[in-house]
Write an enzyme that holds these catalytic residues in place. Structure first.
Site, short mmCIF file in Angstrom:
data_model
loop_
_atom_site.label_atom_id
_atom_site.label_comp_id
_atom_site.label_asym_id
_atom_site.label_seq_id
_atom_site.Cartn_x
_atom_site.Cartn_y
_atom_site.Cartn_z
N LYS A 121 0.91 -1.04 -0.03
CA LYS A 121 0.05 -0.02 0.09
C LYS A 121 0.85 1.18 -0.12
O LYS A 121 1.83 1.31 0.61
CB LYS A 121 -0.81 -0.05 1.34
CG LYS A 121 -2.05 0.87 1.34
CD LYS A 121 -3.23 0.58 2.20
CE LYS A 121 -4.33 1.32 2.26
NZ LYS A 121 -5.53 1.08 2.90
N GLU A 181 -19.30 -5.74 10.35
CA GLU A 181 -20.44 -5.21 10.97
C GLU A 181 -21.54 -6.10 11.66
O GLU A 181 -21.99 -6.00 12.48
CB GLU A 181 -20.69 -3.93 10.03
CG GLU A 181 -20.13 -2.84 9.72
CD GLU A 181 -19.17 -3.18 8.66
OE1 GLU A 181 -19.29 -4.10 8.03
OE2 GLU A 181 -18.34 -2.19 8.41
N ARG A 205 -25.16 -2.64 7.16
CA ARG A 205 -24.82 -3.76 6.72
C ARG A 205 -25.33 -4.83 8.04
O ARG A 205 -25.69 -6.04 7.94
CB ARG A 205 -23.50 -4.01 6.58
CG ARG A 205 -23.29 -5.38 6.26
CD ARG A 205 -21.89 -5.53 5.26
NE ARG A 205 -22.03 -4.98 3.88
CZ ARG A 205 -21.03 -5.06 3.27
NH1 ARG A 205 -19.63 -5.65 3.51
NH2 ARG A 205 -20.99 -4.40 1.93
C1 LIG Z 1 -18.88 -2.40 5.09
C2 LIG Z 1 -17.56 -1.40 5.10
N1 LIG Z 1 -16.91 -1.13 6.33
C3 LIG Z 1 -15.88 -0.34 6.47
C4 LIG Z 1 -15.46 0.32 5.41
C5 LIG Z 1 -14.44 1.28 5.40
N2 LIG Z 1 -13.24 0.83 4.76
C6 LIG Z 1 -12.86 1.51 3.53
S1 LIG Z 1 -11.34 0.75 2.72
C7 LIG Z 1 -11.26 -0.14 4.17
C8 LIG Z 1 -9.98 -0.97 4.24
C9 LIG Z 1 -9.89 -2.01 3.11
O1 LIG Z 1 -8.78 -2.70 3.12
P1 LIG Z 1 -8.41 -3.55 2.00
O2 LIG Z 1 -9.58 -4.35 1.35
O3 LIG Z 1 -7.23 -4.32 2.48
O4 LIG Z 1 -7.81 -2.60 0.86
P2 LIG Z 1 -6.64 -1.69 0.88
O5 LIG Z 1 -7.01 -0.16 1.44
O6 LIG Z 1 -5.32 -2.21 1.70
O7 LIG Z 1 -6.33 -1.64 -0.74
C10 LIG Z 1 -12.14 0.07 5.20
C11 LIG Z 1 -12.48 -0.90 6.60
C12 LIG Z 1 -16.34 0.16 4.00
N3 LIG Z 1 -15.87 0.75 2.87
N4 LIG Z 1 -17.03 -0.61 3.96
#
Ligand SMILES: Cc1ncc(C[n+]2csc(CCOP(=O)(O)OP(=O)(O)O)c2C)c(N)n1
Length: 637
Positions: free
Chosen positions: A285, A371, A399
Site C-alpha cells: 500500500k 459489521e 450492513r
Molecule cells: C462495509 C464497510 N465497512 C468499512 C469500510 C471502511 N473501509 C474502507 S477501505 C477499508 C479497508 C480496506 O482494506 P483492503 O480491502 O485491504 O484494501 P486496501 O485499502 O488495503 O487496499 C475499510 C475498512 C467500508 N468501505 N465498508
C-alpha cells in the site's frame, strides 16, 4: 498548481484500447507515469492515495490483458480505482475527484461503462462478479468477470458467502486477492494471519502451484521452476489452501508490482481458466511514494499535500471533533465502570476507539470489516453482563441491520450504538451518507434513539447510554468538528425521552433533532429581523418521543416544523404520527417536516450537500415563513 511530471506514454492512452496497442516495454513506462499522475492528482484533491498506488501495475496489467469494458472489472470498495479512472477516459476530470460535480471517489455505473458495478462499502466484489458470470452463462452480457479484493475486505462474511457459492457453481470467474497486509489500520484476525502464512518465507508461486498441481495456470517461464519445486516437494505433505478447499484454483502468491509476472499470469489465466480462480498478488500500500509508504496508514486517506515533502494541508480547527469527544467520554465511562467495553469494525481511527484501545486493550475489540458480526458479538457481550458500545458509522451499520433487529432489539439487549458520520458526509458522497439510521432504528420496539445537537450533548448521551440497561440505545453524531460549546465537567445522564427548549418564542416552533440546531439558531436570528421569534427546541430523542413537549409546542403555536439530518421516515415521521393520533391536525396546525430529500446526493462539501438537501439556515427561514403564511391563510378561510 504543482509541476506535473511529463507523461508521454500516458498521453497516448485515452482508453484501455490504446493501452492494448503498447508493447510490454511501453506498459512499464505507462505504469511509471500512471503512478506519478495519481500522486499529482491526489495532491490536488486529497482522497484515497495508498490503495491506488498499490495497484498501479495490477491496473495496467488487467486492462492490457482483458477486454474492458466487455470484460467486467470490479474493484472492491473501489477506493483504489483512481488509476483505473485515469486509464478509462476520465483523466481530464481526475483533478475533480470527490468534489461537487466532479468524479466520484469510487466506481459508479452512471459515471463510466468501465465501472460495471458501483461500490464503496467493502466485500461485495466477488458476489457481483459471480452475478455477472451467471448472467453471461445465461445469455446476458458477455465477457469475463474479474473481482479485485483487498486482504482487509476479505475479512467480511460476504466474501466467503460469495466464494462458497462460486466454488459450488464452478463458473469461470477470476478473483484477484490484492494482499498488502493492510486494511485502513493493520488488518486483524485469523484470516489475515493465514494469508501471511501462505507466503511467509516461501518462494513465490512455483512452490504452491507445484504442490497443488496448478502448474498449468502458470505462464511457461514459471512452469519450469514449478516443476523443479515439485521435485523438491515430493516427500512433503502440503495442505490445500482455504481457497482450494472452497473450489477455487489458487495461483500465487505472485509479486503484484512485477508487471512481467502479472502480465504472464493474467494472460495464462485468461487462456486457460475454466472455473473459479483466485490469484493471490502481494502488493504494498502506498507503493512508490515514500511519504505514503512511511505513513502509519500507508496513505489510506489524505488531504491535499505537497508532492515533494508529502506534507498534508490540513485546515486548523477551533473545536474538537465529535469523534474525539465521543472517544474521550467513553474512556471516562470505562474508567468508572469496568463493564464498559467497545467494538469497532475495522475503524479504530475513524471511530476514535484507537485511544480507547491504547488504554483498555482487553476491553476493546477490532473485529475486522464485519459489521454484522460486530453487532451480534456486542449482543452476546451484553447478554453476558457487559456494557458494550458498538461504534459504527451510520452508513456501515446498515450492513448489520438484521443483527440489530434479531439479535439486539428482539432480545431487548442493552447494546449501545455510537453512530458516527450521521447525516451528509461530504467527499465520500451518497454511499457514505448517514441518512437512514433514525428511520431504521426508531421503528424498532424498545429502542432508544438519540441525536446530539452539539459536543456537550454528545458527552451527556454517552453517559446516558452507559447508564441505560433497559434495552438497546443509540446516539448519533456527525462527522467533523463540534460547535465549540463549553463541556460539562461532570456529565450527567439525560432523562430518557425528554427534550429541551432552547429559546422561547411564539407563533412558530422549530423542533430540531441533531446538529441542524445550529442552522436553526441562525435562522431564528435572521427571522428576528422580520419580527418573527420562533420557539426553538432540541428533541434529543426520536424514541421515545417527548410527547408532552411536542403536544405543548403544537398547542401553543400556529406552526410546528421538525428538522433532522436524516431520510424520510425518521424523527419527523414519528412526530407526525403522534400528532395525527392525538388529533392535533384536526385543529389546523401547520406542520412541516424538514428531512433529507428522497434522492441520493452526490459528493460535495457537507455545506453544499445540505444546500441540495434544503436543510441550511436559509431553507429553515423560508420554511418558517411559508408555514406561517399558509397557516394564516388557512385559518382565515
Ligand atoms: C462495509 C464497510 N465497512 C468499512 C469500510 C471502511 N473501509 C474502507 S477501505 C477499508 C479497508 C480496506 O482494506 P483492503 O480491502 O485491504 O484494501 P486496501 O485499502 O488495503 O487496499 C475499510 C475498512 C467500508 N468501505 N465498508
Amino acid at each position: 498548481m504543482t509541476d506535473r511530471p511529463p507523461t508521454p506514454t500516458l498521453d497516448k492512452v485515452h482508453l484501455p484500447a490504446d493501452l492494448r496497442r503498447l508493447s510490454d516495454g511501453e506498459l512499464h513506462k505507462l505504469a511509471h507515469e500512471l503512478r506519478a499522475e495519481t500522486i499529482s492528482a491526489v495532491s490536488e484533491t486529497g482522497g484515497h492515495l495508498g490503495a491506488g498506488l498499490g495497484v498501479i501495475e495490477l491496473t495496467v496489467a488487467l486492462h492490457a490483458v482483458f477486454e474492458t469494458p466487455r470484460d467486467k472489472l470490479i474493484w472492491d470498495v473501489s477506493h483504489q480505482s483512481y488509476p483505473h479512472k485515469i486509464l478509462t477516459g476520465r483523466r481530464d476530470r481526475i483533478r475533480t475527484l470527490r468534489q461537487k460535480d466532479g468524479l466520484s471517489g469510487f466506481c459508479k455505473r452512471s459515471e463510466s461503462p468501465y465501472d460495471p458495478f458501483g461500490a464503496a462499502h467493502s466485500s461485495t466484489s466477488i458476489s457481483a462478479a459471480l452475478g455477472f458470470a451467471a448472467a453471461r452463462d445465461l445469455g446476458g452480457d458477455a465477457g469475463d468477470a474479474i473481482a479485485v479484493i483487498g486482504d482487509g475486505a476479505m475479512s467480511a462474511g460476504m466474501a466467503y458467502e460469495a466464494m462458497n457459492n462460486a466454488g459450488h457453481l464452478g463458473k469461470r470467474l477470476i478473483v484477484i486477492l490484492n494482499d498488502n497486509e493492510m486494511s485502513i489500520a493493520p488488518p486483524v484476525g485469523a484470516m489475515s494471519s493465514y494469508l501471511s502464512r501462505l507466503y511467509a518465507g516461501a518462494p513465490f508461486q512455483e512452490l504452491k502451484a507445484a504442490a497443488k498441481g496448478a502448474v498449468s495456470f502458470l505462464p511457461p517461464p514459471f512452469q519450469q521452476g514449478a516443476k523443479r519445486a515439485k521435485e523438491m516437494l515430493k516427500h512433503l505433505a502440503v495442505g490445500g489452501t482455504l481457497f482450494e478447499e472452497l473450489g477455487f484454483s489458487y495461483v500465487g502468491p505472485i509479486d503484484g508490482h512485477d508487471l512481467e509476472q502479472l502480465l504472464a499470469v493474467l494472460r495464462t489465466v485468461k487462456a486457460r481458466a475454466d472455473g473459479p480462480i483466485l490469484i493471490h498478488a502481494i502488493t504494498r500500500k502506498g507503493k512508490g511514494y515514500a511519504p505514503a509508504e512511511g505513513a502509519a496508514d500507508k496513505g489510506h486517506g489524505v488531504s491535499k499535500f505537497d508532492v515533494i515533502t508529502g506534507e498534508q494541508k490540513k485546515a486548523k480547527s477551533n473545536a474538537p471533533s465529535y469523534t474525539s469527544v465521543f472517544a474521550k467520554a467513553l474512556i471516562a465511562e470505562a474508567a468508572r465502570d469496568d463493564k464498559v467495553v467497545a467494538v469497532t469494525a475495522a475503524m479504530p481511527d475513524g471511530t476514535g476507539l484507537k485511544s480507547f484501545m491504547e488504554r483498555y486493550a482487553s476491553r476493546c475489540f477490532d473485529v475486522g470489516i464485519a459489521e454484522q458480526h460486530a453487532v451480534t458479538f456486542a449482543a452476546g457481550m451484553a447478554a453476558g453482563g457487559m456494557k458494550p458500545f458498538c461504534a459504527i458509522y451510520s452508513t456501515f451499520l446498515q450492513r448489520g441491520y438484521d443483527q440489530v433487529v434479531h439479535d439486539v432489539a428482539i432480545q431487548r439487549l442493552p447494546v449501545r450504538f455510537a453512530i458516527d458520520r450521521a447525516g451528509l458526509v461530504g467527499a465520500d458522497g451518497a454511499t457514505h451518507a448517514g441518512a437512514f439510521d433514525v428511520a431504521y432504528l426508531a421503528n424498532l420496539p424498545g429502542f432508544t434513539v438519540m441525536a446530539a445537537a452539539d459536543e456537550a450533548e454528545l458527552v451527556r448521551m454517552v453517559a446516558t447510554a452507559a447508564a441505560h440497561d433497559d434495552g438497546p440505545i443509540a446516539f448519533r453524531f456527525p462527522r467533523g468538528e463540534g460547535v465549540g460549546v463549553e463541556m460539562p465537567a461532570d456529565p450527567q445522564p439525560l432523562e430518557i425521552g425528554k427534550g429541551r427548549i432552547v429559546r422561547e418564542g411564539s407563533r412558530v416552533a422549530i423542533l430540531s433533532f441533531g446538529t441542524r440546531l445550529q442552522e436553526a439558531e441562525t435562522a431564528c436570528e435572521r427571522l428576528a429581523g422580520r419580527g418573527i421569534t420562533p420557539t426553538l427546541a432540541d428533541a434529543r430523542f426520536a424514541k421515545p418521543l417527548d410527547e408532552e413537549l411536542i403536544l405543548r409546542l403544537a398547542r401553543e403555536h400556529d406552526a410546528l416544523i421538525t428538522l433532522e439530518e436524516g431520510a424520510i421516515g425518521g424523527f419527523g415521521s414519528h412526530v407526525a404520527q403522534l400528532l395525527a393520533e392525538k388529533g392535533v391536525f384536526d385543529g389546523g396546525l401547520a406542520y412541516r417536516s424538514m428531512v433529507l430529500p428522497d434522492i441520493f446526493i452526490d459528493q460535495a462539501s457537507p455545506r453544499d450537500m445540505y444546500d441540495v438537501a434544503g436543510l441550511n439556515a436559509e431553507h429553515i427561514e423560508q420554511k418558517v415563513l411559508e408555514a406561517l403564511g399558509v397557516n394564516l391563510l388557512s385559518r382565515r378561510a
